[in-house]
Design a protein around this motif. Structure first.
Motif, mmCIF file in Angstrom:
data_model
loop_
_atom_site.group_PDB
_atom_site.id
_atom_site.type_symbol
_atom_site.label_atom_id
_atom_site.label_comp_id
_atom_site.label_asym_id
_atom_site.label_seq_id
_atom_site.Cartn_x
_atom_site.Cartn_y
_atom_site.Cartn_z
ATOM 1 N N GLU A 135 75.873 -15.718 95.705
ATOM 2 C CA GLU A 135 77.126 -16.235 96.379
ATOM 3 C C GLU A 135 76.917 -17.549 96.860
ATOM 4 O O GLU A 135 77.784 -18.472 96.547
ATOM 5 C CB GLU A 135 77.448 -15.273 97.411
ATOM 6 N N LEU A 136 75.920 -17.948 97.403
ATOM 7 C CA LEU A 136 75.469 -19.488 97.666
ATOM 8 C C LEU A 136 75.198 -20.398 96.820
ATOM 9 O O LEU A 136 75.888 -21.654 97.111
ATOM 10 C CB LEU A 136 74.093 -19.260 98.637
ATOM 11 N N SER A 179 72.495 -10.644 95.706
ATOM 12 C CA SER A 179 74.162 -10.914 95.906
ATOM 13 C C SER A 179 74.378 -11.964 96.893
ATOM 14 O O SER A 179 75.125 -12.909 96.506
ATOM 15 C CB SER A 179 74.803 -9.628 96.110
ATOM 16 N N LYS A 180 73.718 -12.120 97.965
ATOM 17 C CA LYS A 180 73.993 -13.124 99.016
ATOM 18 C C LYS A 180 73.553 -14.497 98.309
ATOM 19 O O LYS A 180 74.300 -15.576 98.501
ATOM 20 C CB LYS A 180 73.270 -12.752 100.423
ATOM 21 N N VAL A 181 72.311 -14.607 97.851
ATOM 22 C CA VAL A 181 72.093 -15.817 97.316
ATOM 23 C C VAL A 181 72.635 -16.230 96.067
ATOM 24 O O VAL A 181 73.059 -17.297 95.999
ATOM 25 C CB VAL A 181 70.350 -15.874 96.831
ATOM 26 N N ILE A 222 68.880 -14.431 105.716
ATOM 27 C CA ILE A 222 69.584 -13.687 105.249
ATOM 28 C C ILE A 222 69.455 -12.387 105.952
ATOM 29 O O ILE A 222 68.731 -11.820 106.113
ATOM 30 C CB ILE A 222 69.090 -13.476 103.573
ATOM 31 N N SER A 223 70.502 -11.993 106.404
ATOM 32 C CA SER A 223 70.656 -10.761 107.391
ATOM 33 C C SER A 223 70.842 -9.662 106.239
ATOM 34 O O SER A 223 71.818 -9.627 105.443
ATOM 35 C CB SER A 223 72.108 -10.860 108.162
ATOM 36 N N THR A 224 70.035 -8.561 106.429
ATOM 37 C CA THR A 224 70.277 -7.364 105.482
ATOM 38 C C THR A 224 70.102 -6.285 106.353
ATOM 39 O O THR A 224 69.740 -6.260 107.848
ATOM 40 C CB THR A 224 68.941 -7.205 104.478
ATOM 41 N N GLU A 256 70.950 -6.549 97.882
ATOM 42 C CA GLU A 256 71.454 -7.339 99.444
ATOM 43 C C GLU A 256 71.039 -8.670 99.285
ATOM 44 O O GLU A 256 71.842 -9.431 99.493
ATOM 45 C CB GLU A 256 70.879 -6.330 100.341
ATOM 46 N N ILE A 257 69.914 -9.048 98.938
ATOM 47 C CA ILE A 257 69.440 -10.310 99.261
ATOM 48 C C ILE A 257 70.014 -11.305 97.797
ATOM 49 O O ILE A 257 70.477 -12.295 98.171
ATOM 50 C CB ILE A 257 68.148 -10.327 99.381
#
Length: 143
Positions: free
Chosen positions: A78-79, A74-76, A21-23, A71-72
């Motif tokens: 989405e996945l 929300s990305k997870v 996960i790019s942050t 940030e983390i």
């Protein structure tokens, strides 16, 4: 961690190990990203020594704070398609597990026998590391 990932998959969860996960703070790689059709979790596993400052809960909290950022999450989300919970699996080298970690793993379908095996594996790993260290330091084998 691999054993735990396999057990969670056996219990019907999808598992990604070390999801990249790019942050804005750099690359983050939680040990396990776990989800099913109901919920998602990030789990980061740690084996700690007695010399660490603080209780198991305190060390657990530190891991959770590392990954529980908008940030983390929300990305997870989405996945996985789910909002998620961030947790840690904290066990000390003597085999004492944080109570919150035990509760989390039971919610994910692990049984007491599974938890006992996981704790024994953690203790075996700690002994192996210690034995290797003593061998390099000239202290001989401890087994």
């Amino acid at each position: 961690m691999n054993w735990l990932a396999t057990k969670l998959e056996d219990r019907g969860h999808q598992v990604v190990k070390e999801l990249h996960i790019s942050t804005s703070q750099g690359l983050r790689k939680p040990d396990l990203t776990v989800w099913n059709n109901q919920a998602a979790r990030i789990l980061d596993v740690q084996i700690v020594g007695d010399s660490n400052v603080g209780s198991l809960v305190h060390l657990d909290d530190m891991k959770i704070r590392k990954y529980n950022t908008p940030e983390i999450t929300s990305k997870v989300a989405e996945l996985t398609g789910h909002t998620l919970t961030v947790g840690a699996i904290t066990i000390n080298w003597r085999g004492v597990a944080c109570k919150r970690a035990v509760a989390t793993l039971k919610k994910l379908g692990l049984r007491n026998a599974d938890l006992n095996i996981m704790i024994l594996k953690a203790m075996e790993g700690g002994l192996s590391i210690y034995s290797n260290y003593m061998g390099m330091a000239g202290g001989g084998d401890v087994t």
